[in-house]
Design an enzyme around this catalytic site. Structure first.
Site, PDB file in Angstrom:
ATOM      1  N   GLY A  56      42.118  48.802  37.818  1.00  0.00           N
ATOM      2  CA  GLY A  56      41.774  47.516  37.098  1.00  0.00           C
ATOM      3  C   GLY A  56      42.857  46.443  36.539  1.00  0.00           C
ATOM      4  O   GLY A  56      43.730  46.323  37.455  1.00  0.00           O
ATOM      5  N   SER A  57      42.718  45.919  35.463  1.00  0.00           N
ATOM      6  CA  SER A  57      43.623  44.827  35.095  1.00  0.00           C
ATOM      7  C   SER A  57      44.993  45.312  34.749  1.00  0.00           C
ATOM      8  O   SER A  57      45.950  44.600  34.810  1.00  0.00           O
ATOM      9  CB  SER A  57      43.057  44.408  33.773  1.00  0.00           C
ATOM     10  N   THR A  58      45.105  46.465  34.677  1.00  0.00           N
ATOM     11  CA  THR A  58      46.692  47.159  34.539  1.00  0.00           C
ATOM     12  C   THR A  58      47.430  46.771  36.009  1.00  0.00           C
ATOM     13  O   THR A  58      48.685  46.725  35.723  1.00  0.00           O
ATOM     14  CB  THR A  58      46.761  48.497  34.451  1.00  0.00           C
ATOM     15  N   PHE A  59      46.783  46.573  36.982  1.00  0.00           N
ATOM     16  CA  PHE A  59      47.279  46.157  38.257  1.00  0.00           C
ATOM     17  C   PHE A  59      47.772  44.775  38.224  1.00  0.00           C
ATOM     18  O   PHE A  59      48.706  44.164  39.219  1.00  0.00           O
ATOM     19  CB  PHE A  59      46.258  46.134  39.565  1.00  0.00           C
ATOM     20  N   LYS A  60      47.291  43.939  37.296  1.00  0.00           N
ATOM     21  CA  LYS A  60      48.039  42.443  37.175  1.00  0.00           C
ATOM     22  C   LYS A  60      49.438  42.326  37.173  1.00  0.00           C
ATOM     23  O   LYS A  60      50.186  41.135  37.249  1.00  0.00           O
ATOM     24  CB  LYS A  60      47.133  41.882  36.128  1.00  0.00           C
TER      25      LYS A  60
END
Length: 238
Positions: free
Chosen positions: A84-88
């Site tokens: 999810g957004s941690t991959f940003k």
């Protein structure tokens, strides 16, 4: 066959930090009613694992009472999931490293909606103009997607691999998974949009902790390790 003396080992685990990790993991699981979870505390400069907790767990002194096999799995290294957004952090790092943007550039996040190959992707709330720093701060999917599209499929994939996704970290523990990645030739037309916000990719919790450490330590991929010292075996009778 008579037993033979084993080797003495010293782990990097910090007893106090491990206790806190297990305590907080248990509290969060109870509050959220989640079925399982894991916590990793990693020194970003040395790669030392200071704590690694997984739940549900078992008492190794009562191995015969383990209720089911999946309890034995070390979820920190064996489970793959969509980050999810941690991959940003990877998405923005790629754009910054390639000099395609800077932290202060303003990006039009189109009030929280973008269309890719006929598919509409929406933000968790409508954003207008955000700086690149704010895209990470407020976790804007639209902003991350726009930056990933600047990077392009091939370069974006190269950065994943450079951050260590798709390969085991090599930690001294059995059962480590490689995660789930696929080369750009197998992507769909909307894949880069999905991957920019951590979908269509599978990572292990340890891989993600190591990737975050790259940002924390100034850009170095440091292999994680849990073994600090290993003494030689002592021959029988000595």
């Amino acid at each position: 066959r008579p037993p033979e003396p084993g080797q003495s080992v010293v782990l990097t685990i910090d007893e106090t930090i491990q206790y806190i990790a297990e305590r907080e993991l248990g509290a969060v699981l109870e509050q959220s009613r989640a079925l399982a979870g894991t916590v990793i505390v990693l020194d970003p400069f040395t790669g030392e694992v200071l704590a690694m907790a997984s739940s549900p767990t078992f008492n190794p002194n009562r191995y015969s009472e383990v209720p089911r096999a999946d309890v034995l799995r070390n979820r920190a290294i064996a489970d793959s999931y969509e980050p999810g957004s941690t991959f940003k952090i990877v998405t923005l790092a790629a754009a910054l490293e390639e000099d395609l943007t800077d932290p202060e550039e303003l990006i039009d996040c189109q009030m929280g909606s973008i269309v890719i190959a006929g598919h509409t992707i929406r933000d968790h709330k409508p954003f207008g103009l955000l700086s690149v720093s704010q895209i990470l701060q407020y976790s804007s999917d639209v902003g991350a997607i726009k930056l990933a599209m600047r990077v392009g499929n091939q370069r974006f994939y190269r950065y994943w691999r450079t951050f260590g996704f798709g390969s085991p970290t090599g930690i001294e523990l059995p059962g480590e998974a490689a995660g789930l990645t696929k080369p750009p030739e197998r992507w769909s037309k909307i894949s880069i949009g999905a991957m920019a916000m951590g979908q269509e990719v599978g990572v292990t919790p340890l891989q993600l902790a190591v990737a975050a450490s790259v940002v924390a330590n100034g850009g170095w991929w440091v292999p994680p390790h849990i073994l600090r010292e290993k003494a030689p075996s002592v021959p029988p009778g000595e």
